[in-house]
Motif scaffolding. Sequence first.
Motif, short mmCIF file in Angstrom:
data_model
loop_
_atom_site.label_atom_id
_atom_site.label_comp_id
_atom_site.label_asym_id
_atom_site.label_seq_id
_atom_site.Cartn_x
_atom_site.Cartn_y
_atom_site.Cartn_z
N ASN A 86 1.42 -0.33 10.23
CA ASN A 86 0.86 -1.51 10.89
C ASN A 86 -0.13 -2.27 10.00
N ILE A 87 -0.43 -1.76 8.82
CA ILE A 87 -1.43 -2.40 7.94
C ILE A 87 -0.74 -3.38 6.99
N LYS A 88 -1.16 -4.63 7.08
CA LYS A 88 -0.63 -5.70 6.23
C LYS A 88 -1.43 -5.82 4.94
N ALA A 89 -2.74 -5.57 5.02
CA ALA A 89 -3.60 -5.70 3.85
C ALA A 89 -4.93 -5.00 4.11
N SER A 90 -5.64 -4.72 3.01
CA SER A 90 -7.02 -4.24 3.13
C SER A 90 -7.83 -4.86 2.00
N TYR A 91 -9.06 -5.19 2.33
CA TYR A 91 -9.97 -5.83 1.38
C TYR A 91 -11.20 -4.95 1.26
N THR A 92 -11.50 -4.50 0.04
CA THR A 92 -12.62 -3.60 -0.20
C THR A 92 -13.67 -4.31 -1.05
N ILE A 93 -14.92 -4.26 -0.59
CA ILE A 93 -16.05 -4.83 -1.31
C ILE A 93 -17.03 -3.69 -1.59
N ASN A 94 -17.37 -3.50 -2.86
CA ASN A 94 -18.43 -2.56 -3.23
C ASN A 94 -19.64 -3.43 -3.56
N ASN A 95 -20.60 -3.48 -2.66
CA ASN A 95 -21.78 -4.33 -2.84
C ASN A 95 -22.75 -3.81 -3.89
N ILE A 96 -22.57 -2.58 -4.36
CA ILE A 96 -23.46 -2.02 -5.37
C ILE A 96 -23.06 -2.50 -6.77
N ASN A 97 -21.75 -2.45 -7.07
CA ASN A 97 -21.32 -2.85 -8.41
C ASN A 97 -20.55 -4.17 -8.45
N GLY A 98 -20.35 -4.81 -7.28
CA GLY A 98 -19.71 -6.11 -7.23
C GLY A 98 -18.19 -6.08 -7.23
N TYR A 99 -17.60 -4.88 -7.24
CA TYR A 99 -16.14 -4.75 -7.22
C TYR A 99 -15.60 -5.28 -5.89
N SER A 100 -14.54 -6.07 -5.95
CA SER A 100 -13.99 -6.69 -4.75
C SER A 100 -12.50 -6.91 -4.96
N LYS A 101 -11.66 -6.24 -4.15
CA LYS A 101 -10.22 -6.38 -4.32
C LYS A 101 -9.49 -6.42 -2.99
N LEU A 102 -8.39 -7.16 -2.99
CA LEU A 102 -7.50 -7.26 -1.84
C LEU A 102 -6.21 -6.53 -2.18
N ASP A 103 -5.81 -5.60 -1.32
CA ASP A 103 -4.51 -4.94 -1.43
C ASP A 103 -3.61 -5.51 -0.35
N TYR A 104 -2.52 -6.15 -0.77
CA TYR A 104 -1.60 -6.83 0.15
C TYR A 104 -0.25 -6.12 0.09
N TYR A 105 0.40 -6.01 1.25
CA TYR A 105 1.71 -5.37 1.35
C TYR A 105 2.69 -6.35 1.99
N GLU A 106 3.83 -6.54 1.33
CA GLU A 106 4.84 -7.48 1.82
C GLU A 106 5.24 -7.16 3.26
N ASN A 107 5.54 -5.89 3.53
CA ASN A 107 5.91 -5.49 4.88
C ASN A 107 4.76 -4.73 5.53
N ASN A 108 4.40 -3.57 4.94
CA ASN A 108 3.27 -2.78 5.43
C ASN A 108 2.88 -1.76 4.36
N SER A 109 1.78 -1.08 4.57
CA SER A 109 1.27 -0.18 3.53
C SER A 109 2.03 1.15 3.46
N PHE A 110 2.96 1.38 4.38
CA PHE A 110 3.78 2.59 4.35
C PHE A 110 5.03 2.37 3.49
N GLU A 111 5.65 1.19 3.63
CA GLU A 111 6.94 0.93 3.01
C GLU A 111 6.87 0.08 1.74
N SER A 112 5.84 -0.72 1.59
CA SER A 112 5.80 -1.72 0.52
C SER A 112 4.92 -1.31 -0.64
#
Length: 120
Positions: A86-112
């Motif tokens: 059921n997960i389409k994407a997740s966005y992680t922000i590390n406010n300590i070191n400034g790291y910021s990334k979006l993980d996107y899945y075409e269908n979902n995080s299980f299959e894509s």
Amino acid sequence: MKTNIKITKIDTKKEIRNDGNFNQMTLFEVDDNISPEDLKNYCSEVKSDYQNGYFQILVFFKKADRARFPDNPLTGMYMEDEDLKNIKASYTINNINGYSKLDYYENNSFESLVQTMDIN
């Protein structure tokens, strides 16, 4: 260009860390056909709203009634197949070191395969 892309906030959960800081996860519902560019733009726009705490994790689900927080600590993310499907994407922000990334899945995080994008 798509219009009326739906991104709806569902809930937020905060976990206090041993160092006194906190990690926070926010769940959203998104249209199943949302594009990586739409999500990247959204994350860039809202990043400033999530500058508190250590980790901020935004998880984008395809169905609100299936969205839930993980059983393990928030930073451990999801392990159950039913969640991953059921997960389409997740966005992680590390406010300590400034790291910021979006993980996107075409269908979902299980299959894509993941498409990872840095967010400035």
